[in-house]
Design a protein around this motif. Structure first.
Motif, PDB file in Angstrom:
ATOM      1  N   UNK A 294       0.828  -1.207   0.000  1.00 57.74           N
ATOM      2  CA  UNK A 294       0.000   0.000   0.000  1.00 57.74           C
ATOM      3  C   UNK A 294       0.863   1.258   0.000  1.00 57.74           C
ATOM      4  N   UNK A 295       1.932   1.239   0.789  1.00 61.77           N
ATOM      5  CA  UNK A 295       2.828   2.396   0.833  1.00 61.77           C
ATOM      6  C   UNK A 295       3.597   2.585  -0.476  1.00 61.77           C
ATOM      7  N   UNK A 296       3.882   1.473  -1.162  1.00 59.63           N
ATOM      8  CA  UNK A 296       4.677   1.548  -2.387  1.00 59.63           C
ATOM      9  C   UNK A 296       3.848   1.895  -3.624  1.00 59.63           C
ATOM     10  N   UNK A 297       2.543   1.684  -3.566  1.00 60.58           N
ATOM     11  CA  UNK A 297       1.704   1.809  -4.761  1.00 60.58           C
ATOM     12  C   UNK A 297       1.852   3.150  -5.494  1.00 60.58           C
ATOM     13  N   UNK A 298       1.770   4.299  -4.816  1.00 62.32           N
ATOM     14  CA  UNK A 298       1.921   5.572  -5.552  1.00 62.32           C
ATOM     15  C   UNK A 298       3.286   5.715  -6.205  1.00 62.32           C
TER      16      UNK A 298
END
Length: 233
Positions: free
Chosen positions: A72-76
Motif C-alpha cells: 500500500x505504501x509503495x503503490x503511488x
C-alpha cells in the motif's frame, strides 16, 4: 465539530527531477509511531491484496489486513515510474528537517532509496526493526553505511532491552534473523511488482534493496571487523 489532527513528528520530501521540466515529488509525513501519514488517499491496486504473492513468513491474514501494508505504501511510487527504465538518469533531491541532499543517479537507485523508507514506515510486522532507521533516514546510503546503521540500530535495541530487564543479544544473532526475513519480503514484493509494473524500474529497485539484505549476514561476520579500526582507541 472538527477533529484536530496531530502535527507529524517529521517530514521528508523526495524530488525526482526527470528533466528540466518534469519533476515528480513525494511529500511524506510521519507520525510518532514512524508510520506514514496518508494525507492523500489512493485506491489500492489489485497487486497490493495481501494474498497476491503474500510473503511466506507473513503473520497477517486477509481478515486483519485485506492489503499488504508495505505494498500500500509503495503503490503511488510504483505507479509514478511505470514509464521509466532502471538505468534512466535522474537528479534526486531529498529534503529533511536537518538537511538537503542532491545527487545525480539512476532511477532504480533513487526509487530503491525511497522504497526502503516507505516499507519501513508501513504496518508490515517484518519491517518494524527499520523504523528507527527511517526516523534518521539516509538517502542513497552505501552498503557500508547501511551495515553500520543497521548494526548500530540493533545494538541500541539491545541497550533498551537490557534496561527493561530483557536478555540482550550482543552477538547480533537476531540481526541475522531479521535480514533473513527481509530477504523473503523483498523476494515476494518483487513477484508482486513483476506482474503489475509496466517497466523494470520498480522491480530492479527492490532487487537493489535485496542485495543489501543478502549482504548483511556476511557483513555481520566479516565486514564489521573491517570497521574495528574506528574503535581502536
Amino acid at each position: 465539530m472538527q477533529t484536530m489532527t496531530a502535527e507529524p513528528l517529521f517530514r521528508i520530501t523526495y524530488h525526482f527531477h526527470l528533466s528540466a521540466t518534469e519533476v515528480v515529488t513525494f511529500n511524506l509525513a510521519f507520525d510518532n509511531a514512524i508510520r506514514l501519514v496518508d494525507e492523500q488517499r489512493y485506491p489500492p491496486p489489485d497487486w497490493a491484496r495481501l494474498e497476491q504473492h503474500q510473503c511466506p513468513n507473513c503473520s497477517l491474514n486477509s481478515a486483519q489486513a485485506p492489503h499488504c501494508p508495505a505494498a500500500l505504501n509503495l503503490a503511488p511510487l510504483v505507479t509514478s515510474f511505470e514509464h521509466l527504465l532502471s538505468h534512466d538518469e535522474v537528479l534526486l533531491e531529498v529534503i529533511t528537517q536537518e538537511r538537503k541532499i542532491s545527487q545525480a543517479t539512476t532511477i532504480q537507485r533513487a526509487v530503491s532509496s525511497l522504497m526502503g523508507l516507505l516499507m519501513a514506515a508501513s504496518d508490515c510486522p517484518l519491517t518494524t526493526f527499520f523504523k528507527p532507521m527511517a526516523r534518521f533516514h539516509l538517502p542513497l546510503a552505501s552498503e557500508e553505511e547501511t551495515i553500520y546503521r543497521a548494526a548500530a540500530t540493533y545494538m541500541l535495541t539491545q541497550y533498551f532491552r537490557n534496561r527493561r530487564g530483557l536478555v540482550p543479544d550482543f552477538a547480533l544473532e537476531g540481526l541475522n534473523e531479521i535480514y533473513r526475513h527481509i530477504q523473503e519480503v523483498n523476494s515476494a514484493m518483487a513477484q508482486r511488482l513483476r506482474g503489475s509494473s509496466k517497466s523494470d524500474s520498480s522491480v530492479n529497485a527492490i532487487i537493489l534493496l535485496d542485495m543489501y539484505a543478502k549482504a548483511m549476514p556476511y557483513a555481520i561476520k566479516q565486514a564489521l571487523e573491517e570497521l574495528a579500526y574506528l574503535f581502536t582507541d
